[in-house]
Design an enzyme around this catalytic site. Structure first.
Site, PDB file in Angstrom:
ATOM      1  N   ASP A  98       0.849  -1.188   0.000  1.00 12.38           N
ATOM      2  CA  ASP A  98       0.000   0.000   0.000  1.00 12.38           C
ATOM      3  C   ASP A  98       0.887   1.242   0.000  1.00 12.38           C
ATOM      4  O   ASP A  98       1.851   1.327   0.773  1.00 12.38           O
ATOM      5  CB  ASP A  98      -0.885   0.001   1.252  1.00 12.38           C
ATOM      6  CG  ASP A  98      -2.316   0.404   0.958  1.00 12.38           C
ATOM      7  OD1 ASP A  98      -2.496   1.447   0.300  1.00 12.38           O
ATOM      8  OD2 ASP A  98      -3.247  -0.299   1.389  1.00 12.38           O
ATOM      9  N   ASP A 200      -3.216   4.649  -2.310  1.00 12.97           N
ATOM     10  CA  ASP A 200      -4.330   5.188  -1.537  1.00 12.97           C
ATOM     11  C   ASP A 200      -4.726   6.576  -2.045  1.00 12.97           C
ATOM     12  O   ASP A 200      -3.859   7.431  -2.248  1.00 12.97           O
ATOM     13  CB  ASP A 200      -3.899   5.272  -0.061  1.00 12.97           C
ATOM     14  CG  ASP A 200      -5.023   5.602   0.879  1.00 12.97           C
ATOM     15  OD1 ASP A 200      -5.963   4.803   0.983  1.00 12.97           O
ATOM     16  OD2 ASP A 200      -4.969   6.673   1.519  1.00 12.97           O
ATOM     17  N   GLU A 255      -6.479   4.004  -5.995  1.00 11.61           N
ATOM     18  CA  GLU A 255      -7.799   4.256  -5.406  1.00 11.61           C
ATOM     19  C   GLU A 255      -8.211   5.670  -5.797  1.00 11.61           C
ATOM     20  O   GLU A 255      -7.527   6.627  -5.448  1.00 11.61           O
ATOM     21  CB  GLU A 255      -7.727   4.117  -3.887  1.00 11.61           C
ATOM     22  CG  GLU A 255      -9.070   4.320  -3.215  1.00 11.61           C
ATOM     23  CD  GLU A 255      -8.964   4.457  -1.704  1.00 11.61           C
ATOM     24  OE1 GLU A 255      -9.944   4.096  -1.023  1.00 11.61           O
ATOM     25  OE2 GLU A 255      -7.920   4.937  -1.206  1.00 11.61           O
ATOM     26  N   HIS A 328     -11.287  -3.372   2.866  1.00 10.19           N
ATOM     27  CA  HIS A 328     -11.170  -2.939   4.264  1.00 10.19           C
ATOM     28  C   HIS A 328     -11.999  -1.703   4.577  1.00 10.19           C
ATOM     29  O   HIS A 328     -12.205  -1.376   5.744  1.00 10.19           O
ATOM     30  CB  HIS A 328      -9.701  -2.664   4.588  1.00 10.19           C
ATOM     31  CG  HIS A 328      -9.144  -1.480   3.868  1.00 10.19           C
ATOM     32  ND1 HIS A 328      -8.921  -1.487   2.497  1.00 10.19           N
ATOM     33  CD2 HIS A 328      -8.791  -0.246   4.293  1.00 10.19           C
ATOM     34  CE1 HIS A 328      -8.449  -0.316   2.129  1.00 10.19           C
ATOM     35  NE2 HIS A 328      -8.362   0.456   3.195  1.00 10.19           N
ATOM     36  N   ASP A 329     -12.465  -0.989   3.537  1.00  9.76           N
ATOM     37  CA  ASP A 329     -13.283   0.215   3.723  1.00  9.76           C
ATOM     38  C   ASP A 329     -14.761  -0.021   3.448  1.00  9.76           C
ATOM     39  O   ASP A 329     -15.557   0.916   3.519  1.00  9.76           O
ATOM     40  CB  ASP A 329     -12.796   1.332   2.784  1.00  9.76           C
ATOM     41  CG  ASP A 329     -11.542   2.020   3.299  1.00  9.76           C
ATOM     42  OD1 ASP A 329     -11.305   1.990   4.522  1.00  9.76           O
ATOM     43  OD2 ASP A 329     -10.797   2.583   2.472  1.00  9.76           O
TER      44      ASP A 329
END
Length: 557
Positions: A98, A200, A255, A328-329
């Site tokens: 990440d 991210d 993302e 995860h979100d």
């Protein structure tokens, strides 16, 4: 369509805190992950996406990084990380790290220096502005985590921008030194042997010149148009690609909240001057009302068809899709889009088929392959997520809204649904830890766990294993073009994939009642590749009655 290994891969996301704890402190760690590599290898996944394991004060569960080149003590050591990488590579799997570079932690050495004085050499690494004459913030933008996107710092009597938590100050990408520091850090990790980056909120790195307020006149207003897909974002990503990414054979996914298919065709262009693919959010909003994420409304199959088809056709021949229904979100997909009670196994298999048969790279979130579900904690104190607590404080504590109504929205949409520990077996805490877990385990771990799945030849795990295997055997699943069929059907989502003279027919019943599918296909041979119910393979595919949450995939020749 140009063949690439990352198009043919299946990615599995590990959320480190919740995957496996090796030392009994209640927090998942790197040694725990390494102990489960054979499990992941048996599933058949190609790439592991590891959510952040860097040094962090953990304000936002590791997405607030204080040192990009160190490992968080709770997760282990750099040697533990190197052992994990070696274990993956020895099994033929790859590691995607990440990359969180829109912001850092306020405890990062750059920000510690930046806030000392207005003339500090690191001041311009972040976005600082004086307040307005009336004592208000520099502009009226709100943070993703609610409240103002600005925090006043008493030391220099100025505000810094934070699109997320106030402990996550935004980096100033206008500063060439910042960009170079980031590229050097990325190169350092790639030279250590990693195989790519998940980036991210990467489309937030360029803000509109002057950082203007929205024209609404409100003191606090959503300013997304001023920092999503900003004016220099493609320039920055092309520079990153030239200086770092293009020098390695890696996988990259950005993302990108608020990105359109037109944006995605630039970010994930086929010339590969920026990224391989992006995460879109449009399908994650089909159950959001006008009040946003927490304004939950029932989702409709028509909306899912519209959004998925728009992205499949919008990037056809222009870019590449990423495929996901949870991470995860996001809440657990079987609870959100399937039936996590009487048809949990059937609907989980159907949803996996629906996704894996589309064009794009599929992403599996830990526990998805055993059908883990959302959780309902009774007390707000049992939740850990910063976003949940900020929203609850704003709506209930300060806003006077009904506690139970707000809790119901958390049960449906809260990020902690995905963050409860991985359920390995029926022992205490699901075999995740011998200690007290950092967040409670879902109480259904005794019925839903990996040990049970591995002992049942009809489990979701083995069904996913077959989905992944089919992808390796049939180019059409990876490279075929997508077309929606039975568009008006209220219960069935059906589509075809076409490559040369082969056609794939994918039929999914999204509901608990029987549904009839009528097709008009002529073929010499129809091979049933996979289905989630027992089939004899001789059905008339032009007139099928599908059972509750039934899915079938046929290869037509």
């Amino acid at each position: 369509m140009e063949k690439k290994w990352w198009k043919e891969s299946v990615v599995y996301q590990i959320y480190p805190r919740s995957f496996m704890d090796s030392n009994g402190d209640g927090i998942g760690d790197l040694k725990g992950m390494t102990s489960k590599l054979d499990y992941l290898h048996e599933l058949g996944v190609d790439v592991i996406w590891l959510s952040p394991v860097y040094e962090s004060p953990n304000d936002d569960n590791g997405y607030d990084i204080s040192d990009y080149q160190a490992i968080m003590d709770e997760f282990g050591t750099m040697k533990d990380w190197e052992d994990l990488l070696a274990g993956l590579h020895s099994r033929g799997m790859k590691l995607m790290m990440d990359l969180v570079v829109n912001h850092t932690s306020d405890e990062h050495k750059w920000f510690v220096e930046s806030r000392k004085s207005k003339d500090n050499p690191y001041r311009d690494y972040y976005v600082w502005r004086p307040g307005k004459e009336d004592g208000l913030e520099p502009n009226n933008w709100t943070s993703f985590f609610s409240g103002s996107a600005w925090q006043k710092d008493e030391e220099t009597d100025e505000y810094f921008l934070h699109l997320f938590s106030k402990k996550q100050p935004d980096l100033n990408w206008e500063n060439r030194k910042v960009r170079q520091e980031i590229y050097d850090m990325m190169t350092w990790w790639l030279d250590k042997g990693i195989d790519g980056f998940r980036m991210d909120v990467i489309n937030l790195i360029s803000k509109v010149d002057g950082l203007p307020s929205t024209p609404s006149g409100k003191r606090y207003d959503w300013g997304g148009d001023y920092f999503m897909n900003g004016p220099r974002v493609h320039e920055y990503l092309q520079e990153m690609n030239r200086e770092v990414l293009s020098k390695y054979d890696i996988i990259t996914v950005g993302e990108c909240p608020g990105a359109s298919t037109e944006d995605a065709a630039q970010y994930a262009n086929k010339e590969q001057t920026e990224l391989n693919m992006i995460f879109t959010f449009e399908h994650m909003d089909i159950d959001s009302g006008p009040g946003g994420k927490w304004d939950v409304k029932p989702w409709e199959l028509k909306d899912l068809k519209d959004v998925m088809t728009k992205w499949q056709k919008g990037l056809e021949g222009k870019g590449w899709n990423s495929l996901y229904l949870n991470n995860h979100d996001q809440p657990r997909m079987v609870s959100r889009f399937g039936n996590d009670k009487e048809y949990r196994v059937e609907s989980a298999k159907m949803l996996g088929t629906f996704l894996h048969m589309m064009q794009g790279t599929p992403y599996i979130y830990q526990g998805e392959e055993i059908g883990m579900t959302n959780v309902r904690f009774e007390a707000i104190e049992e939740y850990n997520d910063l976003e949940i607590h900020n929203m609850y404080r704003e709506k209930v504590t300060e806003g006077g809204e009904d506690h139970q109504k707000v809790m119901e929205s958390i049960y449906v949409k809260g990020r902690d649904n995905a963050r409860t520990p991985m359920q390995w077996d029926e022992s205490p805490n699901g075999g995740f830890t011998t200690g007290t877990p950092w967040i409670k385990v879902n109480p259904n771990f005794e019925q839903i766990n990996a040990k049970q799945a591995l002992a049942d030849s009809n489990s979701i795990f083995y069904y996913y294993q077959k989905l992944i295997k089919l992808r390796k055997e049939h180019d059409i699943i990876v490279y075929g073009t997508y077309d929606l069929v039975a568009e008006e059907h209220e219960a069935i989502y059906a589509y075809t994939r076409t490559l040369g003279d082969e056609k794939l027919l994918v039929v999914c019943n999204f509901y608990g009642d029987e549904a009839v599918f009528n097709g008009n296909y002529s073929f010499d041979n129809a091979e049933l590749l996979i289905s989630n119910y027992e089939e004899n393979g001789n059905e008339n595919i032009n007139n099928m009655t599908l059972r509750a949450y039934e899915t079938r995939v046929y290869l037509l020749k």
